[in-house]
Design a protein around this motif. Structure first.
Motif, short mmCIF file in Angstrom:
data_model
loop_
_atom_site.label_atom_id
_atom_site.label_comp_id
_atom_site.label_asym_id
_atom_site.label_seq_id
_atom_site.Cartn_x
_atom_site.Cartn_y
_atom_site.Cartn_z
N MET A 190 44.98 41.62 32.99
CA MET A 190 44.06 42.73 33.21
C MET A 190 43.11 42.86 32.04
N VAL A 191 41.85 43.08 32.36
CA VAL A 191 40.81 43.28 31.36
C VAL A 191 40.23 44.67 31.57
N PHE A 192 40.17 45.45 30.49
CA PHE A 192 39.78 46.85 30.59
C PHE A 192 38.31 47.06 30.22
N GLN A 197 31.02 39.88 22.79
CA GLN A 197 32.03 38.97 22.24
C GLN A 197 33.43 39.57 22.36
N GLN A 198 33.55 40.88 22.09
CA GLN A 198 34.85 41.53 22.23
C GLN A 198 35.35 41.46 23.67
N GLN A 199 34.45 41.67 24.63
CA GLN A 199 34.89 41.62 26.02
C GLN A 199 35.26 40.20 26.43
N ARG A 202 42.14 36.74 26.22
CA ARG A 202 43.51 37.23 26.00
C ARG A 202 44.26 37.36 27.32
N ALA A 203 43.57 37.86 28.36
CA ALA A 203 44.21 37.98 29.67
C ALA A 203 44.52 36.61 30.27
N LEU A 258 46.73 35.96 38.83
CA LEU A 258 45.73 36.91 39.31
C LEU A 258 45.11 37.62 38.11
N LEU A 259 43.78 37.79 38.13
CA LEU A 259 43.09 38.48 37.04
C LEU A 259 42.42 39.73 37.59
N LEU A 260 42.69 40.87 36.95
CA LEU A 260 42.10 42.15 37.33
C LEU A 260 41.08 42.54 36.27
N LEU A 261 39.88 42.95 36.71
CA LEU A 261 38.82 43.31 35.78
C LEU A 261 38.30 44.70 36.15
N ASP A 262 38.44 45.64 35.22
CA ASP A 262 38.12 47.04 35.49
C ASP A 262 36.82 47.45 34.80
#
Length: 247
Positions: A83-85, A143-145, A151-152, A159-163
């Motif tokens: 998951m990416v926040f 760059q941080q994102q 990292r995810a 499965l990758l979740l992107l919020d």
């Protein structure tokens, strides 16, 4: 067989229903975009899939196994569902390399050497090799994102979740993050994105889901949803988006 199956999922907060009987199937390598106004339930749905929120009714299955069963190991599930926040959530006291290698070492018990080798490959893939020893506060928002996405990916998720991963970025940095997501689609990553980037959703999604008031009112291919939506609330939402110049 579906990679992810969501059956009749409900979520309540203080007698308020945030998700109302959500049903959704996601096939391997499919990209699903969740659209809808703020507060429609998009982020809550992602958090339920990643077990950051417990559901009140229904079930969620990954590769045919129920991950919402009380006996499921949440850490193991999160190793398979990245998951990416919106706000990156990088550890500020750790270098980029340490941020990326923490989960593989702690959850998957990968050796430090192997975890760093894999992290180096991912950093090179996304053009950040020179940032491995940097701390997050020395990076731009874009760059941080990108590091948060890496990292995810480091746990090799199914499965990758992107919020809303671009909503906290300066508009000039949005393109670089969307480029990473496009590259992931091209590589076959299964993804669910909650997004306000309508043009990007139209371009990248295999399936678009419109949520309102915690209900999945309509879903289908992008061309159907964006050019001939069936539900009047979908039409009304997209008209507002069009008037705001977001589509």
């Amino acid at each position: 067989m579906s990679l992810l199956t969501i059956e009749g999922v409900w979520k309540h907060y203080h007698h308020h229903s945030v998700l109302r009987g959500i049903d959704l199937e996601v096939a391997p390598h499919e990209v699903v975009c969740l659209i809808g106004a703020s507060g429609s339930g998009k982020s809550t749905l992602l958090r339920c899939v990643n077990l950051l929120e417990t559901i009140d009714d229904g079930a969620i299955y990954l590769d045919g196994a129920e991950i919402t069963d009380v006996r499921a190991d949440a850490d193991q599930v999160r190793g398979r569902v990245g998951m990416v926040f919106q706000s990156y959530n990088l550890f500020p006291h750790m270098t980029v390399l340490d941020n990326i290698t923490l989960a593989p070492r702690k959850v998957r018990k990968v050796s430090r050497a192997r975890a760093e080798e894999q992290a180096g490959e991912l950093l090179a893939r996304f053009g950040l090799s020179d940032k491995a020893r940097a701390y997050p506060d020395r990076l731009s928002g874009g760059q941080q994102q990108r590091v948060a996405i890496i990292r995810a990916l480091a746990t090799q998720p199914r499965l990758l979740l992107l919020d809303e991963v671009t909503s906290a970025l300066d508009p000039t940095l949005v393109t670089e993050v969307l480029g990473v997501i496009r590259e992931l689609k091209d590589s076959g990553m299964t993804m669910i994105l909650a997004t306000h980037e309508m043009s990007f959703a139209r371009d990248i999604a295999d399936t678009v889901c419109f949520l309102e008031g915690g209900v999945l009112l309509e879903h289908g291919p992008p061309e159907q949803i964006f050019t001939a939506p069936e539900h009047p609330r979908t039409r009304e939402f997209l008209q507002r988006v069009l008037e705001a110049g977001r589509l």
